[in-house]
Scaffold this motif. Structure first.
Motif, short mmCIF file in Angstrom:
data_model
loop_
_atom_site.label_atom_id
_atom_site.label_comp_id
_atom_site.label_asym_id
_atom_site.label_seq_id
_atom_site.Cartn_x
_atom_site.Cartn_y
_atom_site.Cartn_z
N SER A 56 0.85 -1.19 0.00
CA SER A 56 0.00 0.00 0.00
C SER A 56 0.89 1.24 0.00
CB SER A 56 -0.90 0.01 1.24
OG SER A 56 -1.81 -1.06 1.19
N LEU A 58 1.23 5.49 0.44
CA LEU A 58 0.65 6.69 1.02
C LEU A 58 1.55 7.87 0.72
CD1 LEU A 58 -0.51 5.52 4.58
CD2 LEU A 58 -1.97 6.29 2.72
N ASP A 61 -0.11 15.15 1.06
CA ASP A 61 -0.83 15.91 0.03
C ASP A 61 0.11 16.80 -0.78
OD1 ASP A 61 -3.88 16.43 1.97
OD2 ASP A 61 -3.22 14.76 0.72
N LYS A 64 1.78 14.52 -3.50
CA LYS A 64 0.96 13.59 -4.27
C LYS A 64 0.95 13.98 -5.74
CE LYS A 64 -2.29 12.23 -1.66
NZ LYS A 64 -3.54 12.17 -0.87
N CYS A 100 1.67 3.40 9.81
CA CYS A 100 0.73 4.25 9.08
C CYS A 100 -0.67 4.09 9.66
CB CYS A 100 0.73 3.90 7.60
SG CYS A 100 2.32 4.16 6.81
N GLY A 102 -4.51 5.68 8.95
CA GLY A 102 -5.27 6.53 8.03
C GLY A 102 -4.40 6.92 6.84
N ASN A 103 -4.28 8.21 6.60
CA ASN A 103 -3.47 8.67 5.47
C ASN A 103 -2.18 9.32 5.93
OD1 ASN A 103 -4.51 10.93 6.62
ND2 ASN A 103 -5.28 11.84 4.73
#
Length: 123
Positions: A56, A58, A61, A64, A100, A102-103
């Protein structure tokens, strides 16, 4: 205890690219969650990107769509491909074991900090 060695930083113009590497010893990166973090003078270290043991991904922001984290299990190495770099990406970049939620990812207590690698983006 895990030992981590970061490399690949440097001076680059805005819009340019760099690829950071993090070589691990003492732990197998494929079996843990690994994260990249960065720090600028006077500020706390902040999360940049993470890759879990289950692949996964992550991202913060702010990176990204521009940064990509990946892992080479055969080399026990984690990478951070950084594209479209901005002056605000200037920092010392570190990798570490991570947890980790959540985000967001946080440095793991079972990890350790390397010397980091300096990334400087000029405008």
């Amino acid at each position: 205890q895990v030992q981590l060695v970061e490399s690949g930083g440097g001076l680059v113009q805005a819009g340019g690219s760099l690829r950071l590497s993090c070589v691990a010893s003492g732990r197998t990166v494929s079996s843990v969650t690994m994260g990249w973090f960065r720090q600028t003078p006077g500020k706390e270290r902040e999360f940049v990107a993470g890759v879990s043991w289950s692949d996964s991904l992550l991202y913060a922001d702010s990176v990204k769509g521009r940064f990509t984290i990946s892992r080479d299990n055969a080399k026990n190495t984690v990478y951070l491909q950084m594209n479209s770099l901005r002056p605000e990406d200037t920092a010392v970049y570190y990798c570490n074991l991570a947890n980790c939620i959540g985000n967001m990812c946080y440095p793991s207590r079972s990890g350790s900090w390397g010397q980091g690698t300096q990334v400087t983006v000029s405008s």
